[in-house]
Enzyme design. Structure first.
Site, mmCIF file in Angstrom:
data_model
loop_
_atom_site.group_PDB
_atom_site.id
_atom_site.type_symbol
_atom_site.label_atom_id
_atom_site.label_comp_id
_atom_site.label_asym_id
_atom_site.label_seq_id
_atom_site.Cartn_x
_atom_site.Cartn_y
_atom_site.Cartn_z
ATOM 1 N N TYR A 7 1.336 -25.588 -15.871
ATOM 2 C CA TYR A 7 2.629 -26.247 -16.050
ATOM 3 C C TYR A 7 3.039 -27.008 -14.790
ATOM 4 C CZ TYR A 7 3.374 -23.112 -20.114
ATOM 5 O OH TYR A 7 3.275 -22.420 -21.287
ATOM 6 N N HIS A 19 -4.568 -17.941 -20.098
ATOM 7 C CA HIS A 19 -3.850 -18.962 -20.871
ATOM 8 C C HIS A 19 -4.633 -19.422 -22.103
ATOM 9 C CE1 HIS A 19 -0.733 -22.406 -20.257
ATOM 10 N NE2 HIS A 19 -0.824 -22.056 -21.522
#
Length: 267
Positions: free
Chosen positions: A39, A97
């Protein structure tokens, strides 16, 4: 330890935008913040938390290991870098992730490295994200189901992912839902709208309450104070069996997140 049912997501929010979102959320009473290495906002999230003045032991912070850092020689150093950015000695939950594309790094290798990070005190709990049934089984084989706190998956009224959810529950793996509002698409749904009107609630509150009633954790994001405040109130919205049945019928396997070259072979 358990996974909090409600938290703040920070996907696609960066710099001053994510700082404002996190600080406002913490001011409103949020205690859970979800971020990730990819991110590119861990440092900003860390700054927001530090400036908020909220004590670290009152927070639940999640981050996620990116695919470039899955090998056993990179995973722990990358997590230590995440901790540095987040201004904390530990995170409460660290997830893989995405599974390694084409099994470049075997599941056993990165799960065992992640378990080692837990043993070193870098993270209180560990888990997975975007894992299929086969990949969940591989993760269990590597570290045991008792060491897998959650599988964070795309899950909304339009993608209820029941096969994966049922298998996870049978193996005592908790589910965290992301993209719960289906990029906002589900907010305009007529069925959701009728339920919202019935309860004098917002469509977002209905969808989040639906997911939490099914036992999932939710991590909606917003940059608007009024939406952050409103989403919080989903925790007290009690849907009845008729409402739940109506939302259940909306499932149409409408997957919105499936990056080419990254997504596994979905169930």
């Amino acid at each position: 330890m358990t996974i909090p049912a409600f938290g703040l997501g920070t996907f696609r929010l960066k710099d001053d935008v994510v700082i404002a979102s996190v600080k406002t959320a913490l001011e409103l009473g949020y205690h859970t913040v979800d971020t990730a290495q990819i991110y590119d906002n861990e440092a900003a999230v860390g700054q927001a938390i530090e400036e908020s003045g909220v004590a670290r032991d009152e927070l639940f912070i999640t981050t996620k290991i990116w695919i470039d850092n899955l090998s056993k020689d990179k995973l722990i150093p990358s997590l230590k870098e995440s901790l540095r950015k987040l201004h904390t000695d530990y995170v409460d939950l660290t997830l893989i992730h995405w599974p390694s594309p084409n099994n470049a790094v075997p599941v056993a290798e990165f799960m065992q490295a992640l378990l080692e990070a837990k043993k070193e005190g870098l993270t209180r709990q560990i888990g997975i994200s975007n894992f299929t049934i086969d990949l969940m089984q591989q993760a269990i084989d590597a570290v045991g189901a008792e060491n897998i706190a959650t599988n964070q998956i795309e899950l909304s009224p339009y993608l209820q992912n029941r096969k994966v959810v049922d298998w996870a529950h049978e193996h005592d793996i908790h589910i965290t839902s992301y993209m719960t509002l289906a990029y906002g698409k589900a907010l305009a749904d007529e069925v959701i709208g009728r339920i919202a009107k019935k309860h004098n609630a917002t469509p977002a509150q209905v969808i989040l309450a639906w997911a939490m009633k099914l036992g999932y954790a939710v991590i909606p994001s917003s940059t608007k104070r009024e939406n952050l405040q409103s989403n919080l109130q989903a925790q007290t919205l009690m849907l009845d069996a008729e409402d739940m049945a109506a939302v259940a019928k909306l499932d149409c396997n409408d997957r919105l997140v499936s990056p080419e070259g990254l997504a596994p072979d979905w169930d």
